[in-house]
Every structure is written in C-alpha cells, then in structure tokens.
Design an enzyme around this catalytic site. Structure first.
Site, mmCIF file in Angstrom:
data_model
loop_
_atom_site.group_PDB
_atom_site.id
_atom_site.type_symbol
_atom_site.label_atom_id
_atom_site.label_comp_id
_atom_site.label_asym_id
_atom_site.label_seq_id
_atom_site.Cartn_x
_atom_site.Cartn_y
_atom_site.Cartn_z
ATOM 1 N N GLY A 1 -2.912 -4.275 -5.151
ATOM 2 C CA GLY A 1 -2.693 -2.851 -4.846
ATOM 3 C C GLY A 1 -3.582 -1.977 -5.718
ATOM 4 O O GLY A 1 -4.256 -1.055 -5.236
ATOM 5 N N HIS A 2 -3.606 -2.266 -7.034
ATOM 6 C CA HIS A 2 -4.488 -1.508 -7.936
ATOM 7 C C HIS A 2 -5.951 -1.734 -7.565
ATOM 8 O O HIS A 2 -6.765 -0.816 -7.626
ATOM 9 C CB HIS A 2 -4.305 -1.963 -9.391
ATOM 10 C CG HIS A 2 -2.943 -1.693 -9.953
ATOM 11 N ND1 HIS A 2 -2.076 -2.696 -10.287
ATOM 12 C CD2 HIS A 2 -2.322 -0.531 -10.248
ATOM 13 C CE1 HIS A 2 -0.963 -2.169 -10.777
ATOM 14 N NE2 HIS A 2 -1.081 -0.858 -10.757
ATOM 15 N N SER B 1 3.446 -5.441 -6.051
ATOM 16 C CA SER B 1 3.972 -4.605 -7.135
ATOM 17 C C SER B 1 3.982 -5.440 -8.410
ATOM 18 O O SER B 1 4.199 -6.654 -8.354
ATOM 19 C CB SER B 1 5.410 -4.190 -6.797
ATOM 20 O OG SER B 1 6.089 -3.757 -7.956
ATOM 21 N N GLN C 1 8.286 7.874 -18.688
ATOM 22 C CA GLN C 1 8.751 7.757 -17.303
ATOM 23 C C GLN C 1 9.769 6.639 -17.113
ATOM 24 O O GLN C 1 10.168 6.346 -15.992
ATOM 25 C CB GLN C 1 7.572 7.613 -16.342
ATOM 26 C CG GLN C 1 6.812 6.295 -16.420
ATOM 27 C CD GLN C 1 5.563 6.326 -15.542
ATOM 28 O OE1 GLN C 1 4.572 6.949 -15.883
ATOM 29 N NE2 GLN C 1 5.620 5.661 -14.405
ATOM 30 N N GLY D 1 -1.515 5.139 -4.805
ATOM 31 C CA GLY D 1 -1.072 4.277 -3.711
ATOM 32 C C GLY D 1 0.072 4.907 -2.916
ATOM 33 O O GLY D 1 0.934 5.588 -3.481
ATOM 34 N N LYS E 1 2.386 3.228 -1.666
ATOM 35 C CA LYS E 1 3.597 2.445 -1.963
ATOM 36 C C LYS E 1 4.590 3.307 -2.747
ATOM 37 O O LYS E 1 5.786 3.283 -2.492
ATOM 38 C CB LYS E 1 3.208 1.199 -2.755
ATOM 39 C CG LYS E 1 4.279 0.686 -3.665
ATOM 40 C CD LYS E 1 4.766 -0.653 -3.268
ATOM 41 C CE LYS E 1 5.927 -1.163 -4.078
ATOM 42 N NZ LYS E 1 6.112 -0.595 -5.370
ATOM 43 N N ASP E 2 4.073 4.060 -3.740
ATOM 44 C CA ASP E 2 4.918 5.006 -4.488
ATOM 45 C C ASP E 2 4.805 6.359 -3.776
ATOM 46 O O ASP E 2 4.177 7.289 -4.283
ATOM 47 C CB ASP E 2 4.445 5.092 -5.942
ATOM 48 C CG ASP E 2 4.600 3.764 -6.657
ATOM 49 O OD1 ASP E 2 5.691 3.183 -6.614
ATOM 50 O OD2 ASP E 2 3.607 3.286 -7.235
HETATM 51 O O1 PAF Z 1 2.013 4.573 -10.571
HETATM 52 C C1 PAF Z 1 1.900 4.281 -11.782
HETATM 53 O O2 PAF Z 1 1.463 3.188 -12.155
HETATM 54 C C2 PAF Z 1 2.311 5.305 -12.820
HETATM 55 O O3 PAF Z 1 3.419 6.042 -12.421
HETATM 56 C C3 PAF Z 1 1.155 6.235 -13.245
HETATM 57 C C4 PAF Z 1 0.695 7.106 -12.086
HETATM 58 C C5 PAF Z 1 -0.008 5.417 -13.769
HETATM 59 C C6 PAF Z 1 1.625 7.173 -14.356
HETATM 60 O O4 PAF Z 1 2.013 6.469 -15.486
#
Ligand code: PAF
Length: 282
Positions: free
Chosen positions: A36-37, A185, A61, A147, A149-150
């Site tokens: 995904g990345h 993921s 977060q 993405g 996905k989120d």
């Molecule tokens: O989607 C993520 O991996 C994280 O929420 C992000 C955007 C890198 C912020 O820490």
C-alpha cells in the site's frame, strides 16, 4: 538517497531542490512499509522531481490502550525499500525532534472527525492532523499522497488543507489488496494464521453491501446487509459499519448512492478497517 533525522536537514535539502526548480512530492508514513505504501511512493516518484518519505510513529495519534509501543518498526528494511523505489530523502525524526516537551498546539478538524473511527478513537484525528500539519510545514511539498484505505483520514486531511490554505495538492491512491481481497495494512502482521484466513470476510461483506447499494438500497439497508454478511465469520467482532456520503461523511440512512461503506472490526485484538465507494447505480 539521504536519511535525515533533523528538521533543519530536511529544510535545507528541500530548499536546494526548489532553487533548481524541482517539484517536491511527499509521502507521510509510520513505516512498516507494505505494498500500500509502495503504491503511494511509486506515484510520488513518478510524478515529482524530488520525493520525500517520512517515517515517524506519531505518538499523539495513539490512544492510551492502543498499539503505539508494539507498532512494528523495521527501520532498516523500510529505508532499503525507499532507496529501491527511487526516493530522494527519508525523514525519520525522533519523537523529541517533532514534539518539544512544552508542545501545546494541536490542529483539529471538527465535524468530519466525529463519526466513523472518530467515535471509537478519541483524539486520533487530532494527532493525525497535528503531525501532518507539522510535516507539511517542514517538508513544504507541492503534492502529498494518501491512501483511500484510511478514507476518513483522507477526507479530514483534504479539509484541513483547504481550511488552513496549505499550498499542497492531495493525491488519493486506491487501496491495495491481497489476492483474497484483504486490504494491505501494517496491522495485518499481528494476525494469527487462523485470523488471517478469516480476514478477507471484511472486504467480502463490504462488497455485498456495495452490490445492494448499486441496486438501489438505502444506507440503512446497506449497513444491515454488510453487518449480516460479516456475522457469517464468527471470528470477527464488528465495531461499526456505516454508509456515509463520500465527501461530507454524513450518514446516508434513507438515501442511496453515492456512498462510502466503511467498517471497523476486530479479529482477536487486531482492529482492521476497510471501505468501499459506490458512485452510482448499476
Ligand atoms: O496513515 C498514516 O500512516 C498516518 O496516519 C500518517 C498520515 C503518516 C500520520 O502519522
């Protein structure tokens, strides 16, 4: 490829690129890079002169009972993947570099963060928007990649960028799936073999909901169909399934398409999220 740990190093690298007239693309990540990345990184490298990837497991977060400490951090492997993909700079700051002990400023998008995952992860989106604002101010990219996905995160970031006049273009990238439909993921790494076999049921349930939506079902009906489909897999513990408008994230209830059907569910202690967008009737 350079690996920078300090904000000043990133600023001088990007400034020098800009002096040469380069377009700067940016992919923010928390590392543990997967396909995904890599889809985000490949789009970034293909569309920009200079590509920056950040690797930072952002403490603000994560909730107190979430997986901040156990979140996978295969740093050397991540750096090697970035190098292979043609990234120019990896920014990998420490928590202390990003947040001074007297840090007191947060960025919060109201409304859009109240529902879906926001109901169950208080403070999560505030942490995301705060760190992404900081990263945008450090990297100053022309374009940044997120993405689908989120999905809620993507919509929240787009709102933040518009509201705070960040001169950044946000590019959404479709969810990458395993052959059996499971959205890739970093948290899939936590699944046992049995849970991994059960995991594609989440996407299958969303597809059943999407089929009903495309045939004219209302948001309520779509949610019921999706929920019932997921209940066929007893290992899953559903947290929510909701049909929402793709831009406002407002519940669709008695309305139909367009909608995004979003769900979060636990397999053991692993929380998986996924979504599917239905633009119109088929
Ligand atoms: O989607 C993520 O991996 C994280 O929420 C992000 C955007 C890198 C912020 O820490």
């Amino acid at each position: 490829m350079r690996v920078a740990k300090k904000i000043d190093e990133v600023r001088s690298f990007v400034r020098a690129a800009r002096m040469r007239g380069a377009q700067v693309g940016f992919v923010p990540t928390m590392g543990a890079l997967h396909q995904g990345h890599l889809a985000l990184i490949r789009a970034c490298v293909a569309q920009n002169d200079v590509s920056v990837v950040s690797i930072f497991v952002n403490p603000t977060q994560f909730g107190p009972r979430e997986d901040f400490n156990s979140y996978p951090r295969p740093f050397e492997q991540d750096v090697a993947l970035c190098e292979k993909e043609g990234v120019d700079l990896v920014f990998a700051p420490s928590a202390g570099e990003m947040y001074s002990p007297d840090h007191a400023t947060y960025v919060e998008v109201e409304g859009l963060t109240a529902g879906l995952c926001g109901q169950f992860r208080p403070g999560h989106f505030r942490g995301v928007t705060t760190v992404v604002s900081k990263l945008f101010n450090i990297v100053e990219p022309d374009t940044a990649y997120f993405g689908e996905k989120d999905y809620q995160q993507l919509i929240v970031i787009k709102r933040m960028v518009a509201d705070l006049n960040f001169p950044v273009r946000i590019v959404p990238i479709p969810t990458v799936r395993e052959a059996d439909g499971l959205a890739v993921s970093s948290r899939n790494l936590y699944l046992s073999a049995r849970e991994r076999r059960a995991a594609p049921a989440l996407y299958r349930a969303l597809c059943e909901g999407a089929k009903a939506a495309a045939q004219g079902a209302s948001g309520f009906e779509v949610e019921k169909i999706t929920r019932q489909a997921l209940e066929k897999e007893p290992l899953f513990k559903l947290q929510y399934v909701q049909a929402v408008h793709p831009e406002t994230l407002q519940p669709r209830e008695d309305q139909g398409v367009p909608m995004v059907i979003a769900a979060a569910a636990y397999l053991g202690s692993t929380r998986l999220i996924d979504n599917i967008k239905v633009e119109g009737r088929s």
